[in-house]
Every structure is written in C-alpha cells, then in structure tokens.
Design a protein around this motif. Sequence first.
Motif, mmCIF file in Angstrom:
data_model
loop_
_atom_site.group_PDB
_atom_site.id
_atom_site.type_symbol
_atom_site.label_atom_id
_atom_site.label_comp_id
_atom_site.label_asym_id
_atom_site.label_seq_id
_atom_site.Cartn_x
_atom_site.Cartn_y
_atom_site.Cartn_z
ATOM 1 N N ASP A 70 0.817 -1.224 0.000
ATOM 2 C CA ASP A 70 0.000 0.000 0.000
ATOM 3 C C ASP A 70 0.847 1.268 0.000
ATOM 4 N N SER A 71 2.095 1.172 -0.418
ATOM 5 C CA SER A 71 2.941 2.360 -0.551
ATOM 6 C C SER A 71 2.763 2.956 -1.941
ATOM 7 N N GLY B 274 -10.440 7.447 7.889
ATOM 8 C CA GLY B 274 -9.996 7.010 9.207
ATOM 9 C C GLY B 274 -9.018 5.858 9.174
ATOM 10 N N ARG B 275 -8.921 5.170 8.046
ATOM 11 C CA ARG B 275 -8.003 4.029 7.950
ATOM 12 C C ARG B 275 -6.591 4.476 7.575
ATOM 13 N N TYR B 276 -5.667 3.538 7.678
ATOM 14 C CA TYR B 276 -4.244 3.777 7.389
ATOM 15 C C TYR B 276 -3.664 4.828 8.340
ATOM 16 N N TYR B 277 -4.161 4.827 9.573
ATOM 17 C CA TYR B 277 -3.579 5.724 10.572
ATOM 18 C C TYR B 277 -2.145 5.293 10.858
ATOM 19 N N MET B 278 -1.248 6.267 10.870
ATOM 20 C CA MET B 278 0.168 5.989 11.149
ATOM 21 C C MET B 278 0.703 6.983 12.171
ATOM 22 N N ASP B 279 1.668 6.522 12.925
ATOM 23 C CA ASP B 279 2.433 7.382 13.838
ATOM 24 C C ASP B 279 3.853 6.852 13.807
ATOM 25 N N HIS B 280 4.814 7.744 13.900
ATOM 26 C CA HIS B 280 6.196 7.291 13.896
ATOM 27 C C HIS B 280 6.496 6.464 15.139
ATOM 28 N N GLN C 272 15.082 7.245 17.588
ATOM 29 C CA GLN C 272 14.474 7.465 16.284
ATOM 30 C C GLN C 272 12.959 7.598 16.340
ATOM 31 N N ASP C 273 12.444 8.241 15.293
ATOM 32 C CA ASP C 273 11.029 8.176 14.951
ATOM 33 C C ASP C 273 10.963 7.371 13.660
ATOM 34 N N ALA C 274 10.910 6.065 13.799
ATOM 35 C CA ALA C 274 11.030 5.173 12.643
ATOM 36 C C ALA C 274 9.726 5.122 11.849
ATOM 37 N N GLU C 275 9.873 4.818 10.559
ATOM 38 C CA GLU C 275 8.706 4.748 9.677
ATOM 39 C C GLU C 275 7.847 3.529 9.999
ATOM 40 N N PRO C 276 6.523 3.698 10.100
ATOM 41 C CA PRO C 276 5.607 2.562 10.195
ATOM 42 C C PRO C 276 5.122 2.179 8.794
ATOM 43 N N SER C 277 4.654 0.976 8.649
ATOM 44 C CA SER C 277 4.022 0.581 7.387
ATOM 45 C C SER C 277 2.560 1.009 7.402
ATOM 46 N N PRO C 278 1.998 1.379 6.247
ATOM 47 C CA PRO C 278 0.571 1.734 6.199
ATOM 48 C C PRO C 278 -0.294 0.479 6.315
ATOM 49 N N ARG C 279 -1.261 0.504 7.238
ATOM 50 C CA ARG C 279 -2.126 -0.655 7.482
ATOM 51 C C ARG C 279 -3.579 -0.202 7.539
ATOM 52 N N ASP D 290 -7.404 3.299 17.169
ATOM 53 C CA ASP D 290 -6.929 1.917 17.148
ATOM 54 C C ASP D 290 -5.607 1.885 16.379
ATOM 55 N N TRP D 291 -4.534 2.274 17.074
ATOM 56 C CA TRP D 291 -3.209 2.325 16.450
ATOM 57 C C TRP D 291 -2.611 0.927 16.460
ATOM 58 N N GLN D 292 -2.414 0.364 15.273
ATOM 59 C CA GLN D 292 -1.879 -0.974 15.116
ATOM 60 C C GLN D 292 -0.449 -0.906 14.573
#
Length: 534
Positions: free
Chosen positions: A106-107, A252-258, A388-395, A417-419
């Motif tokens: 999903d990138s 609301g989907r694909y929520y990401m946080d470093h 670090q603030d590492a990259e998360p994958s989009p989910r 709902d941070w996964q």
Amino acid sequence: MIVDLREYESEEPVSGAVCVVGTGPAGITLALELARQGVDVVLMESGGRTYEAETQALYDGEVVGDPNTDVSSSRLRQFGGTSGHWTGLCAPLDPIDFEKRPGVPDSGWPITRADLDPYYARAQPYLQLGPFDYDFTAWQAKLDRAPLPLDPAMVRDAVYQQSPPTRFEETYWETIEATDRIACFLHANLVDIELADDAVAHFEFSTLDGRRIRVSATHYVLACGGIENARILLNCNRQRVAGIGNEHDLVGRYYMDHLNCETSTILFAEDDIDLGLYDQVIETGVASLSVGLKLPAEVMREEGLLNNTAFLVPEYDDATFNDDFRDRGWVSFSTMVKSFSRGRVPDRFAENYCNAVEDIDVIGVGVYRHVMRHFVPAGRTVAARLRQDAEPSPRADSRVYLTDDTDPLGWRRIALDWQIAPSDLDSLRRTHEHIGAAVGAAGLGRLKLGIPDPPDLDVVFTGYHHIGTTRMHDSPRSGVVDANCKVHSVKNLYMAGSSVFTTAGTANPTLTIVALAARLADHLGSSGASQTKS
C-alpha cells in the motif's frame, strides 16, 4: 481581520473564495499563500488565541489499540494549532518515501519528491529555517566537527534543520489580523457540511454556547489534523450515511504514527570517540542542524526496509551527563519552566503539574545533573543509544473510528486503534544491524541490538504524529483524496495536513505539511479561487 464568533453581531452568512477550517501550520500557511494570490479566505478556528480547557476537551476520545499514545494531549485546539508544543525538528520526505516499494504494501504516492521540491523551498521560511538544502556534503564545510568514518555505501549522514520552533500563534497572529483578504473567526466549531450536486454548498459553525454562522465559498478545506479531519468526515453522515468521502470505507483508515523509541546501543572500542557532530544542535550561522545516521536508499530498496534516521544519544562514564531521567515527568516539568520563562501559564497546567509531582525524584536527578554539568567535565563517551522516529508501514486496520459517546456539540467522539505491525520492528532491527556492521567495519566498536526476535512492541511510543487517515491516491478505491488533495467524491472539498500522507517516511511531518499547503494554494489559485465569492 480576527473576530471572536461569540461576539460577532451579524446574522448574515459569511462568504469568501476559500473557506479553511483550522489554524495550525497547514491552515495558516494555506490562508497566507492564498491571500498573497489575491484570494479572499474565511479562516475558522475552534479555539481561542490560547489554550482553553473547555474547547480542548472536544478532542477527548478513547485509545483502543496500542496503549503508548493518546488522542487529546498530543493536539492543541487553539490558534496556531499543535505548533504550540511542537519541538521543531524538520526534514523533507526522501524520494524513496514517495515510491511504490515492493517491500511496503500500500505504498506509493501519486506525486513525487520532485513535485514537492519547489514547495519545500517555499515552506522553509514559514518555519524559520535556513535554505532548502538537506545534503550533508553541502553543509560539511560549515561544520567544525568531523563525521564518524563510516562507509557511505553502508550508512550515510542525514541532515535535519531545527526550527526555533515556530509557534504559529506568536509568529502569525498579527499578520493574519492585518491581512485584509483573511477573515478569521475564533471559537467557531464546524458542526455540519451541506452537500448539493456532489459539491459542498456551505459549512455550518457554532460556538459552544450555540451561536451559529454559515459560511459559503467556492472551495472548502479541512486542515484540522490527522485525527480530526477523519472525525469530521465521518460525523457528517446526514446526507451520506457512511460519512463524506467514505464510499469505500477508507476514511480514518491507514492511521500511522512514527515509532518513537530509543533502543540498540553502539559500544565504542576506544574512549576518545568524538560525537560532537551528532549529540547536539549545531549552529552554522544560516541554519541550526541535527545530524543522524540512515541507510542509503539502495539498501532500503534491495531489502524492502522501511525508512529510519537514528540519532545518537551519548552515554558517558560519568552519569551526570546521561539523560536517562527524561521521562514523562521531566518533559512536563521542562514544558512548565519554558512557559513560565516566557511569562505564560503552561498549556494543560494541571496535567503537567501532576506528572511532575508523580516523578519529583526523577526531576530532582535531572535538575542536579543539569547544574553539575556546568562544573565538571563530561568524561569519556563509552556508548551511544539509537533514538528514532522510525517509519511505520501503512495498514488498513490501523484506524480512527467513531464511538457512541458524544461531545457538547453533539458530535460522536473517536476511538484510536493504532496498530503496529511486528514486521515494522523487524525492519528497524535489520536497519540497526546494518548500522552495527558499518560501525564494526570502521573499527569503531560493536552494536548491541535492543530489539528482540520476536519484537516487543512495548518499546515503541507515540511520536505524536497523526498521519494518513484521508490518504492520497489516484484511485478512490485506495485513497480518500487525489493528487491535489481533493476528496474524490466531492467536487470542491479538500484536505490539508498529514492526514493526506500515503506513507509516513521517517522525517517529522511539519515541513511536508507546510509544503503541501503551499502546493494546494497554487492549485486553488489556478482553479478559479482568485475570484471572490459573491
């Protein structure tokens, strides 16, 4: 012009060419850029000039996924938005961040880094930064500190610039107030979006005590943050039962946080390692720089790794110079000291005070060490932790959604709902292995891995970066907005801010937020917004 809606006497609707909701970095940048193009802007802000507990409480919600985050204290609902407690670290996203990467499902953004480069250059002054140059070799001659002798084919030095940080309330209040083409309303909470013929007909706003106003415009922009943008679209379900822009269940989907973590440690072979380039902000005369370590893009592509910049946190043989006391209580204490030093009452004073009291012993250690550092030498550097603030994958299953609880305006609150995918930490562990290999090859020492296999998700904390809930994609089946940040299914509704990010990269998002806002201003200006709404 800045007006408090609670004191606004006219009952007539307000009109402008563009209505922008939210006065954080995205909203203020967009409004100022549009005004410079001769566009009349109606700029709406839920809060007042400074922090107000009653307005801030509209952000309250639940955390139902990973617990190491929050939904309220990480944001500010006031003029200037969350820039009010931003730390100021800046870098653009890397070219690889925009690519469709086989190892990152999903990138792939519908725009490239080259598309944003002119806007990054325009964004720099808004954040009081130096020139748009993040190439370490270009800065090296201005630095009086040497980099570690690492093979650049294995690990390279990554440059970030440090904003003061820019507080948008302090920096832009008077500018907004003096700009004739901007009408800014405070205490104006968006409570309804009226649609007609697949376009926005008008926005409805209300104060907390019920005073309402209608705004009509040619174009409408939501610039309310990565959580609130999605909450607004989901709550506006009177005409579209799933919410606006949510035809494919993507809002609301694909929520990401470093992935904020300090883990893995370089153990140095010698006691004379000079980390001066890496352990502090360096003043060059034209910009303030921080330098970290990251893998070359070629290595990330080859192994399908997520992006990451690791900053080095020295460990000294004298504990006086170690910063292991920097927990929640210290951060709250530091926040209060900085606010009082500027003659202001700290935001969330009661919360910060309680945090500080709970960790008073830790604060005592921190104060003692800070004082003693003026009187004793630092001693030997024996190790360096990787922060670090590492990259998360989009989910898709990492998301913001509505609960049955409502706020005083009748809007449903959110659950976060941070996964975090365990594979994200597998990628970070592999990144650290590459850094360790480079350190070993240079004869500097070895690396002690801090990420076990299988990974422990408890080492990850929020970066306070809310990203991706109205993501950008060419297809409405894969994203909420198109390449111009327009909601696919609404002709004149746009999103601004980090909610449109398709992937998160590892760079702190504020610089990209401002660059995208400048780009959106150019798009709206070329789309007929230059004519004032009659």
